[in-house]
Design a protein around this motif. Structure first.
Motif, mmCIF file in Angstrom:
data_model
loop_
_atom_site.group_PDB
_atom_site.id
_atom_site.type_symbol
_atom_site.label_atom_id
_atom_site.label_comp_id
_atom_site.label_asym_id
_atom_site.label_seq_id
_atom_site.Cartn_x
_atom_site.Cartn_y
_atom_site.Cartn_z
ATOM 1 N N ASP A 2 87.879 36.102 60.308
ATOM 2 C CA ASP A 2 87.711 35.866 58.879
ATOM 3 C C ASP A 2 87.898 34.375 58.613
ATOM 4 O O ASP A 2 88.951 33.819 58.911
ATOM 5 C CB ASP A 2 88.727 36.700 58.096
ATOM 6 C CG ASP A 2 88.468 38.189 58.263
ATOM 7 O OD1 ASP A 2 87.291 38.588 58.223
ATOM 8 O OD2 ASP A 2 89.440 38.944 58.431
ATOM 9 N N TRP A 3 86.881 33.747 58.046
ATOM 10 C CA TRP A 3 86.905 32.297 57.931
ATOM 11 C C TRP A 3 86.435 31.758 56.588
ATOM 12 O O TRP A 3 86.545 30.567 56.324
ATOM 13 C CB TRP A 3 86.056 31.668 59.043
ATOM 14 C CG TRP A 3 84.625 32.153 59.042
ATOM 15 C CD1 TRP A 3 84.134 33.225 59.723
ATOM 16 C CD2 TRP A 3 83.521 31.611 58.320
ATOM 17 N NE1 TRP A 3 82.786 33.382 59.473
ATOM 18 C CE2 TRP A 3 82.379 32.392 58.620
ATOM 19 C CE3 TRP A 3 83.379 30.527 57.460
ATOM 20 C CZ2 TRP A 3 81.124 32.141 58.076
ATOM 21 C CZ3 TRP A 3 82.123 30.272 56.925
ATOM 22 C CH2 TRP A 3 81.009 31.071 57.235
ATOM 23 N N THR A 4 85.911 32.619 55.699
ATOM 24 C CA THR A 4 85.371 32.096 54.446
ATOM 25 C C THR A 4 86.511 31.830 53.456
ATOM 26 O O THR A 4 87.666 32.158 53.709
ATOM 27 C CB THR A 4 84.364 33.086 53.814
ATOM 28 O OG1 THR A 4 85.075 34.167 53.202
ATOM 29 C CG2 THR A 4 83.367 33.622 54.832
ATOM 30 N N TRP A 5 86.165 31.295 52.300
ATOM 31 C CA TRP A 5 87.141 31.052 51.242
ATOM 32 C C TRP A 5 87.207 32.242 50.284
ATOM 33 O O TRP A 5 87.743 32.120 49.190
ATOM 34 C CB TRP A 5 86.800 29.771 50.491
ATOM 35 C CG TRP A 5 87.219 28.577 51.268
ATOM 36 C CD1 TRP A 5 86.507 27.892 52.204
ATOM 37 C CD2 TRP A 5 88.492 27.937 51.200
ATOM 38 N NE1 TRP A 5 87.247 26.872 52.717
ATOM 39 C CE2 TRP A 5 88.474 26.874 52.117
ATOM 40 C CE3 TRP A 5 89.643 28.161 50.455
ATOM 41 C CZ2 TRP A 5 89.570 26.041 52.297
ATOM 42 C CZ3 TRP A 5 90.722 27.320 50.636
ATOM 43 C CH2 TRP A 5 90.677 26.271 51.554
ATOM 44 N N GLY A 6 86.664 33.383 50.690
ATOM 45 C CA GLY A 6 86.674 34.585 49.856
ATOM 46 C C GLY A 6 85.319 35.273 49.824
ATOM 47 O O GLY A 6 85.169 36.329 49.219
ATOM 48 N N CYS A 7 84.351 34.679 50.470
ATOM 49 C CA CYS A 7 83.002 35.245 50.515
ATOM 50 C C CYS A 7 82.888 36.313 51.601
ATOM 51 O O CYS A 7 83.835 36.567 52.332
ATOM 52 C CB CYS A 7 81.976 34.141 50.796
ATOM 53 S SG CYS A 7 81.887 32.903 49.481
ATOM 54 N N ILE A 8 81.706 36.898 51.687
ATOM 55 C CA ILE A 8 81.363 37.866 52.728
ATOM 56 C C ILE A 8 80.281 37.211 53.575
ATOM 57 O O ILE A 8 79.243 36.816 53.047
ATOM 58 C CB ILE A 8 80.847 39.178 52.102
ATOM 59 C CG1 ILE A 8 81.955 39.817 51.251
ATOM 60 C CG2 ILE A 8 80.336 40.122 53.177
ATOM 61 C CD1 ILE A 8 81.467 40.935 50.351
ATOM 62 N N ALA A 9 80.525 37.074 54.878
ATOM 63 C CA ALA A 9 79.583 36.386 55.756
ATOM 64 C C ALA A 9 78.962 37.342 56.769
ATOM 65 O O ALA A 9 79.633 38.237 57.287
ATOM 66 C CB ALA A 9 80.274 35.236 56.493
ATOM 67 N N VAL A 10 77.674 37.134 57.023
ATOM 68 C CA VAL A 10 76.910 37.861 58.037
ATOM 69 C C VAL A 10 76.132 36.820 58.831
ATOM 70 O O VAL A 10 76.178 35.633 58.520
ATOM 71 C CB VAL A 10 75.941 38.882 57.380
ATOM 72 C CG1 VAL A 10 76.711 39.979 56.656
ATOM 73 C CG2 VAL A 10 74.973 38.194 56.422
ATOM 74 N N THR A 11 75.398 37.241 59.856
ATOM 75 C CA THR A 11 74.591 36.275 60.605
ATOM 76 C C THR A 11 73.459 35.764 59.712
ATOM 77 O O THR A 11 73.065 36.408 58.731
ATOM 78 C CB THR A 11 73.977 36.889 61.878
ATOM 79 O OG1 THR A 11 72.996 37.855 61.492
ATOM 80 C CG2 THR A 11 75.053 37.526 62.760
ATOM 81 N N ASP A 12 72.916 34.622 60.069
ATOM 82 C CA ASP A 12 71.802 34.066 59.298
ATOM 83 C C ASP A 12 70.619 35.026 59.262
ATOM 84 O O ASP A 12 69.994 35.216 58.216
ATOM 85 C CB ASP A 12 71.357 32.726 59.879
ATOM 86 C CG ASP A 12 72.367 31.615 59.630
ATOM 87 O OD1 ASP A 12 73.329 31.826 58.867
ATOM 88 O OD2 ASP A 12 72.185 30.528 60.206
ATOM 89 N N ARG A 13 70.293 35.628 60.387
ATOM 90 C CA ARG A 13 69.153 36.561 60.440
ATOM 91 C C ARG A 13 69.402 37.765 59.555
ATOM 92 O O ARG A 13 68.508 38.228 58.841
ATOM 93 C CB ARG A 13 68.897 36.996 61.896
ATOM 94 C CG ARG A 13 67.760 37.984 62.058
ATOM 95 C CD ARG A 13 66.425 37.371 61.609
ATOM 96 N NE ARG A 13 65.338 38.300 61.739
ATOM 97 C CZ ARG A 13 64.943 39.163 60.795
ATOM 98 N NH1 ARG A 13 65.569 39.213 59.646
ATOM 99 N NH2 ARG A 13 63.919 39.958 61.004
ATOM 100 N N GLU A 14 70.624 38.295 59.569
ATOM 101 C CA GLU A 14 70.963 39.407 58.686
ATOM 102 C C GLU A 14 70.874 38.987 57.224
ATOM 103 O O GLU A 14 70.410 39.747 56.368
ATOM 104 C CB GLU A 14 72.366 39.927 59.005
ATOM 105 C CG GLU A 14 72.454 40.637 60.341
ATOM 106 C CD GLU A 14 73.876 40.926 60.777
ATOM 107 O OE1 GLU A 14 74.038 41.855 61.588
ATOM 108 O OE2 GLU A 14 74.823 40.239 60.335
ATOM 109 N N MET A 15 71.299 37.754 56.933
ATOM 110 C CA MET A 15 71.253 37.264 55.554
ATOM 111 C C MET A 15 69.817 37.176 55.051
ATOM 112 O O MET A 15 69.556 37.410 53.873
ATOM 113 C CB MET A 15 71.954 35.900 55.462
ATOM 114 C CG MET A 15 72.180 35.454 54.030
ATOM 115 S SD MET A 15 73.216 36.633 53.125
ATOM 116 C CE MET A 15 72.285 36.757 51.600
ATOM 117 N N GLU A 16 68.885 36.867 55.922
ATOM 118 C CA GLU A 16 67.478 36.833 55.523
ATOM 119 C C GLU A 16 67.030 38.215 55.040
ATOM 120 O O GLU A 16 66.331 38.329 54.022
ATOM 121 C CB GLU A 16 66.608 36.357 56.681
ATOM 122 C CG GLU A 16 66.831 34.899 57.020
ATOM 123 C CD GLU A 16 66.158 34.468 58.307
ATOM 124 O OE1 GLU A 16 65.430 35.272 58.930
ATOM 125 O OE2 GLU A 16 66.370 33.301 58.709
#
Length: 166
Positions: free
Chosen positions: A136-150
């Motif tokens: 867990d590394w964000t400031w409160g966001c939800i992160a996924v891979t770049d390809r998944e985000m597309e």
């Protein structure tokens, strides 16, 4: 012969021009995403069409994942019902879609404590993070891979409810 060389040169230029980087903007033609469900404890996010799971993702959260986000800089990911409320095609983190935190109750609580609630909570990719993208590394966001985000960027529409549970 001259015309053949011109046509051949144009064909080569077209092939070279089409070899650029692939677009990060995808098209989605599946069922409408009617809700997003996030389980912080499982580090999972599901795109749903009513009660049917369309897609699931492994996620990273804020660097202090336990509990509900209450104040600016606390590193927590919000919990509760929110909505997708904006899209950022030029995100530092590849692409992103905004989550409607803080809602009026979040703002009132922070104010009662003499603090700011924070904001700019997104689902986003990982490009732009200088760390190892693990844990867990964000400031409160939800992160996924770049390809998944597309795919997520193509699937979600503003107004889609997102329920984030502990």
């Amino acid at each position: 012969m001259g015309i053949f060389r011109i046509v051949a040169a144009l064909c080569v230029m077209l092939v070279v021009a089409s070899c650029g980087p692939p677009s990060k903007f995808r098209t989605y033609r599946g069922p409408e995403v009617t809700q997003v469900l996030v389980s912080k404890s499982e580090r999972k996010m599901w795109m749903l069409h009513h009660n049917k799971v369309l897609k699931s993702y492994d996620i990273a959260l804020g660097f202090a994942p336990e509990g509900h986000k209450q104040f600016e800089g606390d590193g927590k990911t919000p919990e509760g019902l929110y909505y997708i409320d904006r899209r950022n095609p030029n995100s530092r983190f590849h692409l992103s879609v905004g989550i409607s935190y803080p809602n009026p109750a979040d703002k009132a609580f922070a104010k009662s404590m003499g603090k700011e609630p924070g904001g700019d909570i997104f689902i986003h990719g990982k490009t732009g993070f200088n760390g190892d993208n693990k844990g867990d590394w964000t400031w409160g966001c939800i992160a996924v891979t770049d390809r998944e985000m597309e795919d997520i960027y193509a699937m979600l529409r503003d107004g889609t409810p997102i329920f984030i549970k502990p």
